[in-house]
Design an enzyme around this catalytic site. Structure first.
Site, PDB file in Angstrom:
ATOM      1  CB  VAL A 141       6.751 -50.018  19.808  1.00 22.44           C
ATOM      2  CG1 VAL A 141       6.155 -50.245  18.430  1.00 22.44           C
ATOM      3  CG2 VAL A 141       6.358 -48.639  20.339  1.00 22.44           C
ATOM      4  CG  HIS A 157       2.646 -52.469  14.680  1.00 23.98           C
ATOM      5  ND1 HIS A 157       1.486 -51.884  15.134  1.00 23.98           N
ATOM      6  CD2 HIS A 157       2.280 -53.263  13.636  1.00 23.98           C
ATOM      7  CE1 HIS A 157       0.459 -52.300  14.398  1.00 23.98           C
ATOM      8  NE2 HIS A 157       0.920 -53.139  13.493  1.00 23.98           N
ATOM      9  N   GLY A 228      -7.482 -54.046  24.643  1.00 22.99           N
ATOM     10  CA  GLY A 228      -7.067 -52.668  24.441  1.00 22.99           C
ATOM     11  C   GLY A 228      -6.822 -52.268  23.004  1.00 22.99           C
TER      12      GLY A 228
END
Length: 290
Positions: A141, A157, A228
Site C-alpha cells: 500500500v 490492496h 517478496g
C-alpha cells in the site's frame, strides 16, 4: 476501412483509409495511418521507422520488497499484526467499532511512508522498462514503486496516500490522493458524501476491485516475476494461475514457501535488491543499471 499492406526495406506498414492523424502498433508490426486526401512525397515510405513492441513483463510484488526500505511488514515476526490485532485495524467491523483507532493507525503508517525510500529492488524493476513493457501488480500500500519510476502500477490492496468515502469506498468521485502535508487525517473528517473519510485500503472481508485487471494483464505476460511475497495470501497469490502454460516465472524471495510445482518456475532465494540483480543476468540484461 480499407487495409493495404505496403512493403519497403523490410518494414511492414498498414495503411488505413479515412482515419489519420494517429498512430498505433501491435506486436511485430507498425501501423502507420496516412491521410488519404493528402499527397505523400513517397507513398511507399512509412512516416515512422519500424518498431517492434516490447515483451510484456508482469511483476507481482509483496511486503518483502518494501521491507528493505524500512517500511514495516504486516505478517513477519515483529510485524504490524503482532502489535495491532488485524480485527481492530483492517476489517470493516474494526472501522465500525472504533474509526478513531483505525484512522490513527493509518496516520502512523503514512509517517513511515514519508521516511521510507525506494531501494535497489524498486529501482531495478523500474529500469526493466528499457527492455520490457512492465506492469507492477503490488500487494503493498506504499508508493515506493511510483517514486522509483515505475510507470504502470496496479495496487491490489489499496494505496496509503488515498482516502475515500466509508459509505462507497470504490466510488471514484470520493477517492482523493492526499498531499504529504495532509497525511495526518483528523479523526471524524467527513468525505464529500457526508460519510466518515476512511483510508482507501482493501480490508479483510472486502472485495479486491483491482483483481480482475491484474488477472487480465497477467494472462498477457511474456515473463512473470514474483518479488517478496510468499504466495500465501489469496486472492493475490492466485494470479500465478493466470499465466500462460509456457510463460517463464521467476520467484524472488529469501525464504520461498508455497512454491507452485511448475516446470517453468525459477526460484531466486534472495532479497529483492540482490534477486533483481540475478534476474538481470538470467534474462541477459546484465549489467543492469538504474
Amino acid at each position: 476501412a480499407k487495409v493495404q499492406f505496403i512493403y519497403k526495406q523490410r518494414a511492414c506498414v498498414i495503411q488505413i483509409s479515412y482515419f489519420w492523424g494517429t498512430k498505433a502498433w501491435a506486436k511485430g508490426l507498425v501501423f502507420t495511418i496516412f491521410n488519404p486526401h493528402k499527397q505523400q512525397k513517397d507513398p511507399f515510405t512509412p512516416i515512422q521507422p519500424h518498431l517492434v513492441m516490447k515483451q510484456k513483463l508482469v511483476a507481482l510484488t509483496g511486503a518483502g520488497i518494501s521491507a528493505e526500505s524500512g517500511f514495516a511488514t504486516f505478517r513477519d515476526a515483529g510485524g504490524l499484526w503482532d502489535q495491532y490485532p488485524v480485527e481492530q485495524v483492517a476489517t470493516p467491523e474494526g472501522w465500525q467499532s472504533d474509526p478513531t483507532l483505525v484512522t490513527n493507525f493509518y496516520n502512523h503508517l503514512r509517517e513511515q511512508l514519508v521516511n521510507a525510500q525506494p531501494n535497489a529492488g524498486h529501482r531495478l524493476l523500474a529500469a526493466f522498462e528499457q527492455w520490457y513493457d512492465v506492469t507492477v501488480v503490488t500487494r503493498n500500500v506504499d508508493d515506493l514503486h511510483e517514486r522509483a519510476g515505475s510507470s504502470h502500477i496496479i495496487h491490489l490492496h489499496g494505496d496509503l496516500r488515498k482516502v475515500c468515502s466509508s459509505r462507497n469506498p470504490n466510488d471514484a468521485h470520493y477517492i482523493r490522493t492526499l498531499q504529504p502535508a495532509e497525511y495526518n487525517v483528523k479523526p471524524g473528517t467527513l468525505a464529500p458524501d457526508g460519510s466518515l473519510l476512511r483510508p482507501w485500503i482493501v480490508w479483510f472481508g472486502e472485495a479486491v476491485p483491482n483483481l480482475e485487471p491484474a488477472a487480465e494483464i497477467t494472462a498477457q505476460a511474456d515473463v512473470f516475476v514474483i518479488i517478496g511475497t510468499s504466495l500465501n495470501v489469496y486472492p493475490a497469490a492466485s494470479l500465478v494461475r493466470y499465466t500462460q502454460p509456457n510463460t517463464p516465472i521467476y520467484l524472488i524471495d529469501p525464504k520461498p514457501t508455497n512454491v507452485p510445482a511448475l516446470p517453468n518456475i525459477h526460484v531466486i532465494a534472495d532479497v529483492a535488491s540482490q534477486g533483481m540483480q540475478q534476474l538481470c543476468k538470467m534474462l541477459g540484461k546484465d549489467p543492469c543499471e538504474y
